[in-house]
Write a protein that holds these residues in place. Structure first.
Motif, mmCIF file in Angstrom:
data_model
loop_
_atom_site.group_PDB
_atom_site.id
_atom_site.type_symbol
_atom_site.label_atom_id
_atom_site.label_comp_id
_atom_site.label_asym_id
_atom_site.label_seq_id
_atom_site.Cartn_x
_atom_site.Cartn_y
_atom_site.Cartn_z
ATOM 1 N N ASP A 1 -18.206 44.714 -33.986
ATOM 2 C CA ASP A 1 -18.419 43.350 -33.500
ATOM 3 C C ASP A 1 -17.898 43.140 -32.081
ATOM 4 O O ASP A 1 -18.249 42.152 -31.438
ATOM 5 C CB ASP A 1 -17.738 42.342 -34.436
ATOM 6 C CG ASP A 1 -18.401 42.308 -35.805
ATOM 7 O OD1 ASP A 1 -19.549 42.771 -35.920
ATOM 8 O OD2 ASP A 1 -17.749 41.825 -36.755
ATOM 9 N N TYR A 2 -17.063 44.055 -31.606
ATOM 10 C CA TYR A 2 -16.467 43.905 -30.279
ATOM 11 C C TYR A 2 -17.115 44.877 -29.301
ATOM 12 O O TYR A 2 -17.384 46.034 -29.645
ATOM 13 C CB TYR A 2 -14.956 44.163 -30.326
ATOM 14 C CG TYR A 2 -14.191 43.084 -31.033
ATOM 15 C CD1 TYR A 2 -13.604 42.033 -30.335
ATOM 16 C CD2 TYR A 2 -14.040 43.117 -32.425
ATOM 17 C CE1 TYR A 2 -12.888 41.041 -30.988
ATOM 18 C CE2 TYR A 2 -13.327 42.120 -33.094
ATOM 19 C CZ TYR A 2 -12.763 41.092 -32.365
ATOM 20 O OH TYR A 2 -12.063 40.110 -33.026
ATOM 21 N N ALA B 1 -2.467 44.571 -39.467
ATOM 22 C CA ALA B 1 -2.881 43.177 -39.665
ATOM 23 C C ALA B 1 -3.161 42.451 -38.343
ATOM 24 O O ALA B 1 -3.066 41.227 -38.261
ATOM 25 C CB ALA B 1 -1.828 42.413 -40.463
ATOM 26 N N SER B 2 -3.473 43.195 -37.307
ATOM 27 C CA SER B 2 -3.801 42.586 -36.025
ATOM 28 C C SER B 2 -4.874 43.415 -35.327
ATOM 29 O O SER B 2 -5.242 44.510 -35.779
ATOM 30 C CB SER B 2 -2.555 42.472 -35.146
ATOM 31 O OG SER B 2 -2.048 43.757 -34.837
ATOM 32 N N LEU B 3 -5.367 42.895 -34.217
ATOM 33 C CA LEU B 3 -6.410 43.571 -33.453
ATOM 34 C C LEU B 3 -5.785 44.348 -32.293
ATOM 35 O O LEU B 3 -4.965 43.807 -31.546
ATOM 36 C CB LEU B 3 -7.406 42.548 -32.907
ATOM 37 C CG LEU B 3 -8.636 43.116 -32.193
ATOM 38 C CD1 LEU B 3 -9.588 43.752 -33.207
ATOM 39 C CD2 LEU B 3 -9.350 42.022 -31.397
ATOM 40 N N SER B 4 -6.166 45.603 -32.142
ATOM 41 C CA SER B 4 -5.746 46.425 -31.011
ATOM 42 C C SER B 4 -6.979 46.848 -30.227
ATOM 43 O O SER B 4 -8.010 47.167 -30.818
ATOM 44 C CB SER B 4 -4.987 47.677 -31.487
ATOM 45 O OG SER B 4 -3.779 47.329 -32.135
ATOM 46 N N THR C 1 -5.439 39.282 -23.123
ATOM 47 C CA THR C 1 -6.840 39.150 -23.557
ATOM 48 C C THR C 1 -7.037 38.598 -24.957
ATOM 49 O O THR C 1 -8.156 38.212 -25.312
ATOM 50 C CB THR C 1 -7.537 40.528 -23.504
ATOM 51 O OG1 THR C 1 -6.966 41.406 -24.495
ATOM 52 C CG2 THR C 1 -7.393 41.165 -22.133
ATOM 53 N N ASN C 2 -6.004 38.574 -25.770
ATOM 54 C CA ASN C 2 -6.170 38.272 -27.193
ATOM 55 C C ASN C 2 -6.884 36.950 -27.439
ATOM 56 O O ASN C 2 -7.839 36.880 -28.228
ATOM 57 C CB ASN C 2 -4.815 38.274 -27.891
ATOM 58 C CG ASN C 2 -4.943 38.114 -29.397
ATOM 59 O OD1 ASN C 2 -4.993 37.003 -29.905
ATOM 60 N ND2 ASN C 2 -5.019 39.229 -30.104
ATOM 61 N N ALA C 3 -6.438 35.887 -26.784
ATOM 62 C CA ALA C 3 -7.030 34.570 -27.014
ATOM 63 C C ALA C 3 -8.495 34.541 -26.594
ATOM 64 O O ALA C 3 -9.350 33.956 -27.289
ATOM 65 C CB ALA C 3 -6.244 33.503 -26.255
ATOM 66 N N SER C 4 -8.816 35.172 -25.499
ATOM 67 C CA SER C 4 -10.192 35.175 -24.999
ATOM 68 C C SER C 4 -11.106 35.987 -25.913
ATOM 69 O O SER C 4 -12.248 35.582 -26.190
ATOM 70 C CB SER C 4 -10.250 35.734 -23.579
ATOM 71 O OG SER C 4 -9.517 34.915 -22.690
ATOM 72 N N LEU C 5 -10.626 37.135 -26.385
ATOM 73 C CA LEU C 5 -11.438 37.956 -27.279
ATOM 74 C C LEU C 5 -11.668 37.272 -28.615
ATOM 75 O O LEU C 5 -12.722 37.478 -29.259
ATOM 76 C CB LEU C 5 -10.767 39.312 -27.501
ATOM 77 C CG LEU C 5 -10.826 40.302 -26.329
ATOM 78 C CD1 LEU C 5 -10.020 41.552 -26.661
ATOM 79 C CD2 LEU C 5 -12.262 40.667 -26.003
ATOM 80 N N ALA C 6 -10.730 36.470 -29.045
ATOM 81 C CA ALA C 6 -10.907 35.727 -30.297
ATOM 82 C C ALA C 6 -12.062 34.741 -30.181
ATOM 83 O O ALA C 6 -12.761 34.463 -31.163
ATOM 84 C CB ALA C 6 -9.621 34.997 -30.660
ATOM 85 N N LEU D 1 -16.628 40.032 -24.531
ATOM 86 C CA LEU D 1 -15.909 40.205 -23.275
ATOM 87 C C LEU D 1 -15.277 41.596 -23.212
ATOM 88 O O LEU D 1 -14.928 42.182 -24.241
ATOM 89 C CB LEU D 1 -14.823 39.139 -23.140
ATOM 90 C CG LEU D 1 -15.302 37.688 -23.042
ATOM 91 C CD1 LEU D 1 -14.115 36.737 -23.043
ATOM 92 C CD2 LEU D 1 -16.158 37.485 -21.787
ATOM 93 N N VAL D 2 -15.129 42.107 -22.001
ATOM 94 C CA VAL D 2 -14.529 43.427 -21.825
ATOM 95 C C VAL D 2 -13.408 43.343 -20.774
ATOM 96 O O VAL D 2 -13.305 42.367 -20.030
ATOM 97 C CB VAL D 2 -15.573 44.477 -21.378
ATOM 98 C CG1 VAL D 2 -16.655 44.621 -22.432
ATOM 99 C CG2 VAL D 2 -16.181 44.113 -20.022
ATOM 100 N N PHE D 3 -12.582 44.366 -20.732
ATOM 101 C CA PHE D 3 -11.531 44.452 -19.715
ATOM 102 C C PHE D 3 -11.335 45.914 -19.343
ATOM 103 O O PHE D 3 -11.840 46.819 -20.017
ATOM 104 C CB PHE D 3 -10.219 43.829 -20.213
ATOM 105 C CG PHE D 3 -9.660 44.477 -21.445
ATOM 106 C CD1 PHE D 3 -8.823 45.583 -21.355
ATOM 107 C CD2 PHE D 3 -9.953 43.971 -22.705
ATOM 108 C CE1 PHE D 3 -8.306 46.180 -22.496
ATOM 109 C CE2 PHE D 3 -9.438 44.565 -23.859
ATOM 110 C CZ PHE D 3 -8.610 45.669 -23.745
ATOM 111 N N GLY D 4 -10.598 46.135 -18.249
ATOM 112 C CA GLY D 4 -10.408 47.500 -17.787
ATOM 113 C C GLY D 4 -8.988 47.779 -17.351
ATOM 114 O O GLY D 4 -8.134 46.897 -17.303
ATOM 115 N N ASP D 5 -8.746 49.038 -17.024
ATOM 116 C CA ASP D 5 -7.457 49.511 -16.521
ATOM 117 C C ASP D 5 -7.702 50.056 -15.115
ATOM 118 O O ASP D 5 -8.430 51.037 -14.943
ATOM 119 C CB ASP D 5 -6.910 50.602 -17.435
ATOM 120 C CG ASP D 5 -5.545 51.142 -16.977
ATOM 121 O OD1 ASP D 5 -5.187 50.939 -15.805
ATOM 122 O OD2 ASP D 5 -4.865 51.788 -17.791
#
Length: 357
Positions: A75-76, A85-88, A169-174, A179-183
């Motif tokens: 889904d991501y 119990a969390s998203l990584s 990013t957590n709040a935005s991805l929820a 949405l994507v992000f980079g390093d």
């Protein structure tokens, strides 16, 4: 007076010529095109043919191999998975370099895309923090925040790296899973799997390109590269910006660096070994070899494949950002619509170059 001016110009010309000789010793800088990169393949006989299945590679990062799954959450769009119990999530793309080539300006424009989350640049985890680096030359507030989350001043843990992105990013991805992000850490271009220069083999058996590919074979990898002589001058001024440096000082630094590089070649007989040697490739001091891009970039081509690496020339970025940015969006498989921020050229500082004229 005329003799003095002539001598000064000779010193600068000789120093620049020395840099060019160094690049020719390793391989010439040219147009960064497919043919340029293609010539660097078929060279690493010491490397294993299959990185992802190599137990030898996994020993350099056992926790990462244990925790990161082989497939990610469908889904991501970013490589995410459920854990504890969390998203990584790991980065969708990596801007791997290079130093003093315009990465900050490119990043500033890139993250204004509505589909990219504007995370802070340069966590430097893969190449530096993973091995004990704790400095915070930029983004010190976020670095300290992540330490509060992990309850440790040690930045080497995988949790530190995951929290660096989760915090931003957590709040935005929820709200939007697409949405994507980079390093954007310039140290990734030349990092090694074990972070050391004292190799058992004549050369490093695995570099950072191998490690990241084994974990994220689908990651997007891109770099921005600059004319090596311009880059060397820019680095020299940046690392000595608090001092008044002369032509003679620059000449001396180039001579010393050329001498170090030649001594390494004489001892190790390998440009690759010297490029990844901490004695020569130490990015805390002025070293012209930093501009011998092919020595580093070919590692990423070897790991990911020629068609999976996107390279931008700084000169093209300066002259035509409105063309370069859509091409990068296309490579990242993002909407190519160009916003108003493409209307102005990147800011370039040239005032410190006056002593060349």
């Amino acid at each position: 007076m005329l003799k003095c001016i002539a001598l000064q110009h000779f010193i600068v010309t000789f120093a620049l010529a020395g840099i060019l000789i160094l690049y020719l010793m390793f391989e010439p800088y040219s147009e960064v095109t497919g043919s340029y990169l293609d010539s660097t393949s078929r060279y690493r006989e010491v490397h294993l043919p299959q990185y992802a299945d190599s137990d030898a590679l996994k020993k350099y990062a056992p926790e990462i191999f244990q925790r990161v799954p082989s497939t990610f959450h469908p889904d991501y769009r970013s490589p995410c998975w459920s854990e504890r119990a969390s998203l990584s999530c790991l980065p969708y793309f990596y801007l791997i370099g290079s130093y003093k080539c315009g990465t900050s300006d490119l990043w500033d424009k890139l993250v204004q895309h509505p589909g990219i989350l504007p995370v802070a640049k340069e966590p430097h985890w893969w190449a530096w923090r993973r091995f004990g680096y704790t400095g915070a030359p930029i983004n010190g507030v976020i670095v300290r925040k992540i330490r509060n989350i992990t309850k440790s001043k040690d930045d080497s843990s995988f949790d530190w790296y995951l929290n660096w992105f989760d915090y931003q990013t957590n709040a935005s991805l929820a709200r939007n899973k697409q949405l994507v992000f980079g390093d954007a850490s310039i140290t990734q271009l030349w990092g090694t799997a074990d972070g050391r220069a004292s190799y058992t083999d004549p050369e490093p058996r695995f570099v950072l390109a191998d490690l990241i590919h084994s974990i994220q074979p689908g990651a997007k990898i891109f770099a921005i590269l600059r004319n090596p002589v311009d880059r060397a001058l820019s680095e020299f001024f940046y690392t000595h910006k608090k001092s008044k440096m002369s032509r003679e000082d620059f000449h001396s630094f180039v001579e010393d660096s050329l001498g170090e590089s030649q001594r390494c070649l004489d001892a190790r007989k390998s440009a690759r070994a010297c490029a990844f040697s901490l004695e020569i490739g130490n990015w805390q001091k002025f070293v012209p070899i930093h501009g011998a891009y092919y020595l580093y970039l070919r590692e990423w081509v070897e790991a990911y494949g020629l068609d999976k690496i996107h390279v931008i020339r700084t000169e093209d970025w300066i002259n035509s950002p409105e063309e370069v940015l859509p091409q990068l969006y296309r490579y990242l498989e993002l909407d190519r619509a160009v916003s108003s921020f493409c209307g102005s050229l990147p800011h370039q500082k040239t005032t410190r170059w006056k002593w060349l004229t």
